[in-house]
Design a protein around this motif. Structure first.
Motif, PDB file in Angstrom:
ATOM      1  N   UNK A 158       0.822  -1.205   0.000  1.00 12.37           N
ATOM      2  CA  UNK A 158       0.000   0.000   0.000  1.00 12.37           C
ATOM      3  C   UNK A 158       0.860   1.261   0.000  1.00 12.37           C
ATOM      4  N   UNK A 159       0.271   2.356  -0.421  1.00 10.44           N
ATOM      5  CA  UNK A 159       0.925   3.667  -0.369  1.00 10.44           C
ATOM      6  C   UNK A 159       0.680   4.245   1.022  1.00 10.44           C
ATOM      7  N   UNK A 160       1.661   4.081   1.910  1.00  9.54           N
ATOM      8  CA  UNK A 160       1.460   4.492   3.298  1.00  9.54           C
ATOM      9  C   UNK A 160       1.329   6.006   3.427  1.00  9.54           C
ATOM     10  N   UNK A 161       2.012   6.756   2.597  1.00 11.36           N
ATOM     11  CA  UNK A 161       1.904   8.216   2.686  1.00 11.36           C
ATOM     12  C   UNK A 161       0.497   8.671   2.320  1.00 11.36           C
ATOM     13  N   UNK A 162      -0.133   7.999   1.357  1.00 10.80           N
ATOM     14  CA  UNK A 162      -1.521   8.316   1.024  1.00 10.80           C
ATOM     15  C   UNK A 162      -2.441   7.932   2.180  1.00 10.80           C
ATOM     16  N   UNK A 163      -2.158   6.816   2.841  1.00  5.19           N
ATOM     17  CA  UNK A 163      -2.981   6.390   3.980  1.00  5.19           C
ATOM     18  C   UNK A 163      -2.799   7.342   5.163  1.00  5.19           C
ATOM     19  N   UNK A 164      -1.602   7.926   5.283  1.00  5.96           N
ATOM     20  CA  UNK A 164      -1.396   8.933   6.335  1.00  5.96           C
ATOM     21  C   UNK A 164      -2.278  10.150   6.068  1.00  5.96           C
ATOM     22  N   UNK A 165      -2.315  10.590   4.804  1.00  5.51           N
ATOM     23  CA  UNK A 165      -3.154  11.740   4.451  1.00  5.51           C
ATOM     24  C   UNK A 165      -4.635  11.447   4.688  1.00  5.51           C
ATOM     25  N   UNK A 166      -5.020  10.190   4.512  1.00  4.61           N
ATOM     26  CA  UNK A 166      -6.416   9.799   4.720  1.00  4.61           C
ATOM     27  C   UNK A 166      -6.736   9.516   6.191  1.00  4.61           C
ATOM     28  N   UNK A 167      -5.708   9.572   7.044  1.00  2.92           N
ATOM     29  CA  UNK A 167      -5.916   9.317   8.466  1.00  2.92           C
ATOM     30  C   UNK A 167      -5.976   7.860   8.836  1.00  2.92           C
ATOM     31  N   UNK A 168      -5.517   6.959   7.950  1.00  5.47           N
ATOM     32  CA  UNK A 168      -5.586   5.517   8.216  1.00  5.47           C
ATOM     33  C   UNK A 168      -4.275   4.932   8.734  1.00  5.47           C
ATOM     34  N   UNK A 169      -3.208   5.727   8.717  1.00  7.88           N
ATOM     35  CA  UNK A 169      -1.924   5.210   9.202  1.00  7.88           C
ATOM     36  C   UNK A 169      -1.214   6.335   9.956  1.00  7.88           C
ATOM     37  N   UNK A 170      -0.581   5.966  11.075  1.00  8.93           N
ATOM     38  CA  UNK A 170       0.081   6.958  11.923  1.00  8.93           C
ATOM     39  C   UNK A 170       1.389   7.422  11.282  1.00  8.93           C
ATOM     40  N   UNK A 171       1.546   8.732  11.234  1.00  6.84           N
ATOM     41  CA  UNK A 171       2.760   9.289  10.633  1.00  6.84           C
ATOM     42  C   UNK A 171       3.991   8.966  11.467  1.00  6.84           C
ATOM     43  N   UNK A 172       3.861   9.006  12.807  1.00  4.66           N
ATOM     44  CA  UNK A 172       5.013   8.728  13.660  1.00  4.66           C
ATOM     45  C   UNK A 172       5.463   7.275  13.526  1.00  4.66           C
ATOM     46  N   UNK A 173       4.518   6.340  13.343  1.00  2.00           N
ATOM     47  CA  UNK A 173       4.892   4.944  13.121  1.00  2.00           C
ATOM     48  C   UNK A 173       5.578   4.780  11.772  1.00  2.00           C
ATOM     49  N   UNK A 174       5.083   5.490  10.778  1.00  2.00           N
ATOM     50  CA  UNK A 174       5.701   5.423   9.450  1.00  2.00           C
ATOM     51  C   UNK A 174       7.175   5.801   9.519  1.00  2.00           C
ATOM     52  N   UNK A 175       7.488   6.872  10.214  1.00  2.00           N
ATOM     53  CA  UNK A 175       8.883   7.307  10.280  1.00  2.00           C
ATOM     54  C   UNK A 175       9.737   6.369  11.123  1.00  2.00           C
ATOM     55  N   UNK A 176       9.119   5.703  12.096  1.00  2.00           N
ATOM     56  CA  UNK A 176       9.859   4.703  12.875  1.00  2.00           C
ATOM     57  C   UNK A 176      10.233   3.498  12.009  1.00  2.00           C
ATOM     58  N   UNK A 177       9.314   3.127  11.116  1.00  2.00           N
ATOM     59  CA  UNK A 177       9.559   1.958  10.266  1.00  2.00           C
ATOM     60  C   UNK A 177      10.416   2.302   9.051  1.00  2.00           C
ATOM     61  N   UNK A 178      10.262   3.507   8.546  1.00  2.00           N
ATOM     62  CA  UNK A 178      10.865   3.901   7.274  1.00  2.00           C
ATOM     63  C   UNK A 178      12.260   4.488   7.450  1.00  2.00           C
ATOM     64  N   UNK A 179      13.031   3.938   8.374  1.00  3.33           N
ATOM     65  CA  UNK A 179      14.407   4.412   8.565  1.00  3.33           C
ATOM     66  C   UNK A 179      15.222   4.172   7.303  1.00  3.33           C
ATOM     67  N   UNK A 180      15.036   3.005   6.709  1.00  4.87           N
ATOM     68  CA  UNK A 180      15.779   2.649   5.497  1.00  4.87           C
ATOM     69  C   UNK A 180      14.785   2.024   4.514  1.00  4.87           C
ATOM     70  N   UNK A 181      14.281   2.809   3.560  1.00  4.41           N
ATOM     71  CA  UNK A 181      13.288   2.273   2.621  1.00  4.41           C
ATOM     72  C   UNK A 181      13.923   1.496   1.471  1.00  4.41           C
TER      73      UNK A 181
END
Length: 498
Positions: free
Chosen positions: A278-301
């Motif tokens: 899924x496009x997590x950044x789009x889900x963040x904009x839609x309020x379906x995914x936490x932005x702080x969790x995304x940055x914790x996971x996305x240390x090395x994409x």
């Protein structure tokens, strides 16, 4: 930044070497005797060791032997005063990669570090092969980029977020990262977050105590506890419920967790790898995914390319998959060159997983035989069949363009000037030199003319679409993979490669 062990009984000299490495932001650990090496390696395996001293002394030899025992095949460089004699070969072991002059210079160490990191990558790759980890197959530019990223991140404990369409091999990437890491001797524990109901996922991840909820008749370990000392792979992290996202974020921040029904904290000595289609950044904009969790996971994409963007890898993938089928005793199969060519023109919506399923199916249909084009599934034949009919056209031009009626040509004197089809911008396409063709001059080389015309139309389409290959393919009424092949055929530089 890497970790380096410095062994030198001369503390002043060791301090000077350490200053050079710290200036380059590397972690260092100084040891003045063999016993101190035990404590240094207890913190984790370093990238390399620097060993100074007199090779004739027993302590120097003991230190080298101790390093070999603590970390087999760890790269070692010897530090010798400038102008000093070289160390006798019989004093060395196979993992001693060379000598560095003292006082140590930054450029000299940088070259040694590059050599050591290459040595470590090859060593981890050999170990991964011994453990039976699936190979990440492909020689295309996108796959080489993925392989390089895996080598760069494997030796760290950074969280990795692997993205890409379903079936591209995201779990294979995670397995390779684990197999090449210092945690390779620990467990690799995968879990599909999208396949487990939200109300059960917490128990699956963190475990539960007896009586924590109805049906919990015994205590149970969760996946984080099972992965202690190793790696946990959270597949389809984008499907995790908001409530579980909060709990996972806390674990990543505090590195501790509790079983359901318990208030006892358990340390999470676990490396976290995650994946999603899924496009997590789009889900963040839609309020379906936490932005702080995304940055914790996305240390090395790491983004996995779809198979349609690397058709050149299909022959080597087929070879790998057919070998795997044969090794598992499920028959053997080979594909004719024409069949392989047809597969490279298919879009592969299911990516590598779809290709693997096809190879297994063909091994059943044509055991120990050669697969011809007609034996491919109807779905593939329908998509690539139209192009097979166009394959014999001069210059590879599409039938739709070749079958267009000729424009209204005027008769001029004794000859006819043949204007080509109109270009994308509305102007006529003429010969290579820009002039109209004179039939009375002896005619033209049709194959060469059509090839030039096709190249010109491709370049115009790329210009019209601002370099977007997919949009250019639509303008030309081609599939994207077909246009990519033509760019390669005519050596037309793709915009992203400019």
């Amino acid at each position: 930044m890497v970790s380096v062990v410095i062994y030198d009984e001369d503390r002043e000299r060791a301090s000077a070497v350490e200053a050079v490495l710290r200036f380059q932001d590397h972690e260092t650990c100084r040891c003045a005797g063999p016993d101190e090496l035990e404590r240094a390696f207890g913190r984790g395996e370093p990238a390399l060791a620097l060993l100074a001293g007199d090779p004739q002394e027993a302590g120097w030899r003991a230190a080298l032997e101790r390093i070999n025992r603590l970390a087999e095949n760890l790269p070692v460089f010897l530090l010798t005063p400038q102008g000093a004699g070289r160390v006798a070969a019989e004093s060395l072991t196979a993992n001693v990669l060379g000598t560095l002059d003292l006082p140590l210079r930054q450029a000299q160490f940088a070259a040694a570090l590059k050599q050591a990191l290459s040595h470590n990558a090859q060593r981890r790759e050999r170990m991964a092969r011994r453990t039976g980890t699936p190979r990440l197959v492909g020689q295309s530019r996108p796959m080489k980029r993925v392989q390089k990223l895996i080598e760069q991140v494997a030796g760290t404990d950074a969280s990795v977020l692997i993205t890409g369409e379903s079936g591209t091999g995201k779990e294979v990437v995670a397995q390779n990262i684990h197999a090449l890491s210092e945690r390779r001797n620990g467990p690799f524990v995968p879990i599909n977050c999208g396949a487990i109901p939200a109300e059960l996922l917490e128990s699956e991840l963190f475990g539960h105590e007896k009586g924590a909820f109805t049906g919990a008749i015994t205590a149970r370990q969760g996946r984080f506890e099972m992965a202690q000392g190793g790696t946990i792979f959270l597949d389809e992290i984008g499907d995790m419920s908001p409530n579980m996202q909060v709990k996972l974020l806390r674990v990543l921040q505090e590195r501790t967790f509790e079983r359901v029904g318990s208030n006892k904290s358990i340390e999470a000595d676990v490396r976290v790898l995650a994946a999603t289609h899924r496009d997590l950044e789009a889900r963040i904009r839609d309020g379906d995914f936490r932005e702080d969790l995304f940055y914790r996971l996305n240390v090395f994409p790491i983004e996995m390319p779809p198979l349609r963007d690397r058709p050149g890898d299909i022959p080597v993938l087929v070879e790998e998959l057919t070998q795997r089928v044969e090794d598992e005793g499920r028959g053997a199969v080979s594909l004719s060159p024409a069949t392989l060519s047809a597969l490279t023109r298919y879009e592969w919506p299911g990516n590598v997983r779809e290709l693997a399923n096809l190879v297994e199916r063909l091994a059943i249909i044509c055991p120990y035989g050669e697969v011809v084009v007609e034996e491919l599934p109807e779905k593939i034949l329908r998509e690539v069949g139209a192009e097979d009919e166009q394959a014999d056209l001069p210059g590879g031009i599409e039938a739709d363009a070749a079958d267009q009626p000729a424009p209204d040509n005027g008769v001029h004197g004794a000859g006819i000037r043949a204007a080509g089809p109109p270009g994308l911008n509305g102007h006529a396409v003429a010969g290579r030199d820009g002039r109209m063709v004179e039939w009375s001059s002896g005619g033209i080389d049709l194959r060469e003319y059509l090839g030039d015309l096709e190249q010109r139309l491709i370049r115009e389409a790329l210009q019209e679409s601002d370099g977007v290959v997919a949009q250019a393919a639509k303008l030309l009424h081609l599939r994207r993979t077909t246009l990519v092949e033509k760019l390669r055929k005519y050596d037309i530089q793709r915009p992203e490669e400019a």
